[in-house]
Design a protein around this motif. Structure first.
Motif, PDB file in Angstrom:
ATOM      1  N   CYS A 101       0.724  -1.150  -0.049  1.00 60.69           N
ATOM      2  CA  CYS A 101       0.005  -0.074   0.107  1.00 60.69           C
ATOM      3  C   CYS A 101       0.941   1.142   0.115  1.00 60.69           C
ATOM      4  N   LEU A 102       1.924   1.305   0.722  1.00 59.50           N
ATOM      5  CA  LEU A 102       2.889   2.311   0.866  1.00 59.50           C
ATOM      6  C   LEU A 102       3.693   2.693  -0.490  1.00 59.50           C
ATOM      7  N   ILE A 103       3.911   1.541  -1.090  1.00 56.41           N
ATOM      8  CA  ILE A 103       4.756   1.675  -2.325  1.00 56.41           C
ATOM      9  C   ILE A 103       3.727   2.108  -3.487  1.00 56.41           C
ATOM     10  N   GLN A 104       2.562   1.752  -3.302  1.00 57.08           N
ATOM     11  CA  GLN A 104       1.779   2.202  -4.456  1.00 57.08           C
ATOM     12  C   GLN A 104       1.398   3.974  -4.084  1.00 57.08           C
ATOM     13  N   LEU A 105       1.325   4.348  -2.817  1.00 52.15           N
ATOM     14  CA  LEU A 105       1.137   5.738  -2.411  1.00 52.15           C
ATOM     15  C   LEU A 105       2.398   6.481  -2.901  1.00 52.15           C
ATOM     16  N   PHE A 106       3.698   5.762  -2.676  1.00 51.75           N
ATOM     17  CA  PHE A 106       5.034   6.264  -3.092  1.00 51.75           C
ATOM     18  C   PHE A 106       4.908   6.704  -4.533  1.00 51.75           C
ATOM     19  N   LEU A 107       4.673   5.834  -5.579  1.00 49.08           N
ATOM     20  CA  LEU A 107       4.568   5.897  -6.750  1.00 49.08           C
ATOM     21  C   LEU A 107       3.413   7.034  -7.174  1.00 49.08           C
ATOM     22  N   PHE A 108       2.296   6.900  -6.540  1.00 50.54           N
ATOM     23  CA  PHE A 108       1.335   7.788  -7.105  1.00 50.54           C
ATOM     24  C   PHE A 108       1.578   9.202  -6.783  1.00 50.54           C
ATOM     25  N   ILE A 109       2.142   9.434  -5.593  1.00 50.67           N
ATOM     26  CA  ILE A 109       2.663  10.879  -5.153  1.00 50.67           C
ATOM     27  C   ILE A 109       3.689  11.454  -6.082  1.00 50.67           C
ATOM     28  N   SER A 110       4.693  10.551  -6.481  1.00 56.57           N
ATOM     29  CA  SER A 110       5.838  10.973  -7.337  1.00 56.57           C
ATOM     30  C   SER A 110       5.243  11.307  -8.512  1.00 56.57           C
ATOM     31  N   LEU A 111       4.382  10.412  -9.092  1.00 52.18           N
ATOM     32  CA  LEU A 111       3.908  10.551 -10.588  1.00 52.18           C
ATOM     33  C   LEU A 111       2.956  11.798 -10.663  1.00 52.18           C
ATOM     34  N   ILE A 112       2.049  12.092  -9.780  1.00 51.29           N
ATOM     35  CA  ILE A 112       1.185  13.098  -9.826  1.00 51.29           C
ATOM     36  C   ILE A 112       1.979  14.313  -9.625  1.00 51.29           C
ATOM     37  N   SER A 113       2.972  14.304  -8.747  1.00 50.54           N
ATOM     38  CA  SER A 113       3.771  15.797  -8.529  1.00 50.54           C
ATOM     39  C   SER A 113       4.439  15.965  -9.978  1.00 50.54           C
ATOM     40  N   THR A 114       5.066  15.183 -10.555  1.00 54.48           N
ATOM     41  CA  THR A 114       5.987  15.156 -11.685  1.00 54.48           C
ATOM     42  C   THR A 114       5.073  15.737 -12.668  1.00 54.48           C
ATOM     43  N   LYS A 115       3.773  15.118 -12.865  1.00 55.39           N
ATOM     44  CA  LYS A 115       2.938  15.448 -13.944  1.00 55.39           C
ATOM     45  C   LYS A 115       2.598  16.945 -13.778  1.00 55.39           C
ATOM     46  N   CYS A 116       2.544  17.492 -12.563  1.00 57.29           N
ATOM     47  CA  CYS A 116       2.160  18.933 -12.366  1.00 57.29           C
ATOM     48  C   CYS A 116       3.286  19.539 -13.119  1.00 57.29           C
ATOM     49  N   THR A 117       4.564  19.574 -12.674  1.00 61.36           N
ATOM     50  CA  THR A 117       5.660  20.391 -13.220  1.00 61.36           C
ATOM     51  C   THR A 117       5.933  20.100 -14.639  1.00 61.36           C
ATOM     52  N   LEU A 118       5.727  18.995 -15.157  1.00 63.11           N
ATOM     53  CA  LEU A 118       5.899  18.651 -16.648  1.00 63.11           C
ATOM     54  C   LEU A 118       4.679  19.570 -17.336  1.00 63.11           C
ATOM     55  N   LEU A 119       3.571  19.614 -17.003  1.00 64.14           N
ATOM     56  CA  LEU A 119       2.349  20.360 -17.582  1.00 64.14           C
ATOM     57  C   LEU A 119       3.016  21.969 -17.425  1.00 64.14           C
ATOM     58  N   TRP A 153      10.970  15.340 -12.912  1.00 64.55           N
ATOM     59  CA  TRP A 153      11.211  13.809 -12.586  1.00 64.55           C
ATOM     60  C   TRP A 153      11.727  13.784 -10.929  1.00 64.55           C
ATOM     61  N   LEU A 154      12.677  14.180 -10.825  1.00 59.84           N
ATOM     62  CA  LEU A 154      13.402  14.350  -9.523  1.00 59.84           C
ATOM     63  C   LEU A 154      12.782  15.123  -8.693  1.00 59.84           C
ATOM     64  N   GLY A 155      11.943  16.306  -8.801  1.00 61.53           N
ATOM     65  CA  GLY A 155      11.211  16.809  -7.787  1.00 61.53           C
ATOM     66  C   GLY A 155      10.086  16.107  -7.135  1.00 61.53           C
ATOM     67  N   GLY A 156       9.506  15.381  -8.277  1.00 65.47           N
ATOM     68  CA  GLY A 156       8.321  14.615  -7.788  1.00 65.47           C
ATOM     69  C   GLY A 156       8.753  13.578  -6.996  1.00 65.47           C
ATOM     70  N   LEU A 157       9.860  12.800  -6.981  1.00 59.07           N
ATOM     71  CA  LEU A 157      10.430  11.990  -6.550  1.00 59.07           C
ATOM     72  C   LEU A 157      10.895  12.264  -5.146  1.00 59.07           C
ATOM     73  N   LEU A 158      11.345  13.401  -4.924  1.00 58.40           N
ATOM     74  CA  LEU A 158      11.777  14.170  -3.638  1.00 58.40           C
ATOM     75  C   LEU A 158      10.392  14.272  -2.650  1.00 58.40           C
ATOM     76  N   VAL A 159       9.368  15.058  -3.152  1.00 56.41           N
ATOM     77  CA  VAL A 159       8.139  15.263  -2.637  1.00 56.41           C
ATOM     78  C   VAL A 159       7.615  14.068  -2.165  1.00 56.41           C
ATOM     79  N   SER A 160       7.367  13.183  -3.065  1.00 60.19           N
ATOM     80  CA  SER A 160       7.141  11.751  -2.680  1.00 60.19           C
ATOM     81  C   SER A 160       7.920  10.919  -1.507  1.00 60.19           C
ATOM     82  N   VAL A 161       9.252  10.948  -1.418  1.00 55.30           N
ATOM     83  CA  VAL A 161       9.813  10.528  -0.275  1.00 55.30           C
ATOM     84  C   VAL A 161       9.385  11.366   0.945  1.00 55.30           C
ATOM     85  N   ALA A 162       9.182  12.594   0.941  1.00 51.28           N
ATOM     86  CA  ALA A 162       9.067  13.211   2.235  1.00 51.28           C
ATOM     87  C   ALA A 162       7.768  13.008   2.688  1.00 51.28           C
TER      88      ALA A 162
END
Length: 300
Positions: A101-119, A153-162
């Motif tokens: 469950c936490l892995i899914q949460l981590f991936l989801f937050i990372s990707l949705i954050s990356t999507k915002c900055t890519l847009l 991509w890196l920003g989304g990853l860091l936000v998701s880690v936190a």
């Protein structure tokens, strides 16, 4: 991050039960018949865009570079949430291990954050192309494009880690039923039996920075360029802001699950059509590919 996962596993809850989108068998069958083809269509659309951008030199431009990144992200994005949605429609409520469950949460937050900055990066690219065409090759040179994409991509990853570390460090004593079709922030906060004020503050501030910050950039630039960019962006951001820019926990309801479907299922399926597949250059490339397959090329 690993320590937080370990501490979370030491809590009373070792698994969660996802209720899914609907508990009624008849409704689940109908929705499954709609969402499974939609999921496959989304993967096909985005895979086609990635193939066209990578294989045709005439599409080796900044705009298509960002669209290729967005398509890669959309394939990963829907593959994080859609399988659990489809599994819930097929079997009804089902069990998910704590770590999964936490892995899914981590991936989801990372990707949705990356999507915002890519847009936001895509909106800046179109703004420069239309409002500063003479300086466009210099301002959007390959190094700049790579930097913008890499930062996204890196920003989304860091936000998701936190954010994931904060949620994983909480204690879950029971109950363990998530009224959702995937592991999201608010449903998990609702189940925590410890004080979650700090976690809520981190979640709220990160949502404000990511969603509102990138939305302002996107709107300022996109209003100067194309209306079609605003269609999907407006739907995505309006729902995401409603869901995540709230300073406290939100109880999961059928309305929230329906809104989650919009930004996890509907907008990823519409994005390729709005952003790319209607584009003249892409349309001509597709037509040329159909007319002249890879093993049959016109004489020069």
């Amino acid at each position: 991050m690993e320590r937080a996962l370990y501490l979370g596993n030491m809590s009373g809850v070792q698994e969660f039960i996802l209720l899914g989108l609907s508990a009624r068998q008849g409704v689940r069958v109908v929705v499954l018949a709609v969402f499974l083809p939609l999921y496959l269509l989304t993967l096909l659309e985005n895979a086609l865009i990635v193939f066209l951008v990578c294989s045709h030199t005439e599409l080796h431009k900044p705009m298509y570079f960002f669209l290729g990144n967005l398509s890669c992200l959309e394939m990963c994005y829907v593959s994080v949430t859609m399988p659990s949605l489809l599994a819930g429609l097929w079997t009804g409520p089902y069990h998910v291990p704590f770590t999964a469950c936490l892995i899914q949460l981590f991936l989801f937050i990372s990707l949705i954050s990356t999507k915002c900055t890519l847009l936001a990066s895509m909106a800046c690219d179109r703004y420069v192309a239309i409002c500063h065409p003479l300086r466009y090759p210099l301002l959007m040179r390959p190094q700049v494009c790579l930097g913008l994409a890499g930062t996204s991509w890196l920003g989304g990853l860091l936000v998701s880690v936190a954010k994931t570390a904060c949620i994983a460090s909480l204690s879950y004593c029971g109950p363990n039923v998530l009224n959702h079709f995937f592991c999201d922030v608010s449903p998990l906060l609702n189940l925590s039996c410890t004080h979650v004020a700090l976690t809520e503050l981190v979640d709220f501030l990160s949502a404000i920075v990511i969603f509102c910050g990138t939305l302002l950039v996107t709107l300022r630039k996109a209003f100067s360029t194309c209306t079609s960019h605003l269609v999907v962006v407006g739907i995505f951001y309006s729902v995401a802001l409603f869901m995540y820019s709230c300073p406290s926990r939100v109880e999961s309801t059928d309305l929230h699950k329906l809104l989650s479907v919009i930004y996890t299922v509907v907008t990823p399926a519409c994005s390729p059509v709005v952003y790319c597949l209607r584009n003249r250059e892409v349309h001509e490339t597709r037509r040329w590919l159909i007319t002249y397959p890879p093993n049959v090329r016109p004489l020069q």
